[in-house]
Design a protein around this motif. Structure first.
Motif, mmCIF file in Angstrom:
data_model
loop_
_atom_site.group_PDB
_atom_site.id
_atom_site.type_symbol
_atom_site.label_atom_id
_atom_site.label_comp_id
_atom_site.label_asym_id
_atom_site.label_seq_id
_atom_site.Cartn_x
_atom_site.Cartn_y
_atom_site.Cartn_z
ATOM 1 N N ARG A 140 -37.786 32.221 -67.053
ATOM 2 C CA ARG A 140 -38.509 31.103 -66.477
ATOM 3 C C ARG A 140 -38.948 31.331 -65.029
ATOM 4 O O ARG A 140 -40.011 30.890 -64.618
ATOM 5 N N LEU A 141 -38.103 32.032 -64.232
ATOM 6 C CA LEU A 141 -38.363 32.134 -62.793
ATOM 7 C C LEU A 141 -38.683 33.547 -62.338
ATOM 8 O O LEU A 141 -39.004 33.753 -61.163
ATOM 9 N N LYS A 177 -36.160 36.598 -58.916
ATOM 10 C CA LYS A 177 -35.183 35.533 -58.684
ATOM 11 C C LYS A 177 -33.818 35.933 -59.226
ATOM 12 O O LYS A 177 -32.795 35.741 -58.550
ATOM 13 N N SER A 202 -30.304 23.300 -60.172
ATOM 14 C CA SER A 202 -31.767 23.354 -60.340
ATOM 15 C C SER A 202 -32.222 22.368 -61.409
ATOM 16 O O SER A 202 -33.267 21.720 -61.265
ATOM 17 N N THR A 248 -34.832 20.025 -59.788
ATOM 18 C CA THR A 248 -36.205 20.363 -60.200
ATOM 19 C C THR A 248 -36.237 20.675 -61.691
ATOM 20 O O THR A 248 -36.395 21.834 -62.092
ATOM 21 N N ARG A 288 -38.708 23.087 -63.675
ATOM 22 C CA ARG A 288 -38.648 24.552 -63.650
ATOM 23 C C ARG A 288 -38.162 25.115 -64.979
ATOM 24 O O ARG A 288 -38.251 26.317 -65.217
ATOM 25 N N ASP A 317 -34.389 26.327 -53.130
ATOM 26 C CA ASP A 317 -35.508 26.488 -54.064
ATOM 27 C C ASP A 317 -36.029 25.174 -54.607
ATOM 28 O O ASP A 317 -36.945 25.172 -55.439
ATOM 29 N N ARG A 318 -35.486 24.041 -54.160
ATOM 30 C CA ARG A 318 -35.787 22.769 -54.820
ATOM 31 C C ARG A 318 -37.244 22.375 -54.737
ATOM 32 O O ARG A 318 -37.744 21.645 -55.594
ATOM 33 N N LYS A 378 -39.841 24.630 -54.554
ATOM 34 C CA LYS A 378 -40.741 25.730 -54.923
ATOM 35 C C LYS A 378 -41.548 25.360 -56.151
ATOM 36 O O LYS A 378 -41.105 24.602 -57.029
ATOM 37 N N VAL A 401 -43.381 25.583 -59.748
ATOM 38 C CA VAL A 401 -42.969 26.032 -61.070
ATOM 39 C C VAL A 401 -43.888 27.140 -61.541
ATOM 40 O O VAL A 401 -45.113 27.054 -61.414
#
Length: 279
Positions: free
Chosen positions: A172-173, A177, A218, A222, A225, A272-273, A275, A277
């Motif tokens: 996903r990231l 990451k 996360s 968020t 994400r 990272d909250r 950032k 997606v």
């Protein structure tokens, strides 16, 4: 439309969409080539309301309310038929990983196997008794204790969580990451454990704690994400940490490494909250 969430379980995603539609939050579902399901909110003005429902879903994804909504929708929801061309179990396991995830998994397995065969790897991979040696050509030993495991159960436990959580993060990231979480958590955890007990330790547990903390927080901060962890799993890992510090498990535990990883994961998720997606 505004993206709400990405899940790698299309059936569960459809049940959640049915529930959202049932309570008046109009949503649509799309599938990509990897069978990841993306949930889209049609009425963007109700985004904050929908986010609260996403957080509740991630905390208890098996709650009956979602299956009940799917049943009320009847045959109007999407059906996913088995595809005989799909890979089997091994193919599905590989689909849920990535190059960084797989490389570390294989490295841990190889180190364990070679050590079991009698190769003296501890002196090469362990944290040095004199940390000043890390400033020279043995710098890698700040990281490599994370690759060493001293029992098969220890190895399998850590590798399962590494595969499950690391694969989720990498898909996903992105590779970067997962790699940054790996290096930060391993190095900080190793330094903290050395400070607490000296150089005789090893294992990926500190990194696993970082991934647990990062994935859970996360998902809370968020959810769009596309990663998250149910509260029950996060609580289990924290209870395990507390039991280790209380010395109630009857086995030696790298408690400071676990704590270091937990702090890395929480801090990184907080940073990272905001950032964007990945699409």
């Amino acid at each position: 439309m505004k993206q709400l969430l990405v899940l790698d379980d299309p059936r569960r995603a459809q049940a959640f969409v049915d529930y959202l539609n049932d309570i008046g939050l109009k949503c649509e579902l799309t599938l990509d080539d990897d069978h990841n399901a993306t949930l889209w909110l049609v009425n963007e003005s109700r985004y904050q309301e929908a986010l609260l429902e996403v957080k509740r879903f991630l905390a208890e994804p098996l709650h009956p309310r979602y299956q009940d909504a799917a049943w009320r929708q009847g045959d109007t929801h999407i059906h996913f038929s088995p595809d005989p061309s799909k890979p089997g179990l091994a193919g599905d396991l590989l689909r849920r990983t990535g190059p960084v995830n797989m490389l570390v998994l294989l490295a841990c397995a190889a180190v364990y196997a070679l050590s079991w065969l009698g190769l003296p790897l501890f002196g090469v991979l362990s944290f040095p008794a004199d940390p000043s040696r890390l400033l020279g050509w043995e710098f890698w030993r700040a990281f490599t204790p994370a690759l060493m495991h001293f029992s098969l159960l220890h190895l399998l436990f850590n590798l399962f969580w590494w595969w499950y959580l690391g694969g989720m993060i990498e898909r996903r990231l992105g590779h970067g990451k997962l790699l940054s979480l790996l290096l930060l958590a391993a190095v900080l955890s190793n330094f903290m454990q050395f400070w607490a007990s000296g150089p005789r330790f090893g294992g990926l547990s500190g990194v696993v704690y970082a991934l647990v903390a990062y994935t859970w927080l996360s998902g809370r901060l968020t959810p769009a994400r596309g990663i998250g962890l149910p509260d029950g799993m996060a609580v289990f890992m924290v209870v395990w940490l507390v039991l280790g510090f209380a010395d109630l498990l009857g086995i030696p535990m790298a408690n400071m490494a676990h704590l270091g990883g937990l702090l890395v994961g929480l801090l990184q998720a907080w940073l990272d909250r905001n950032k964007a997606v990945l699409s």
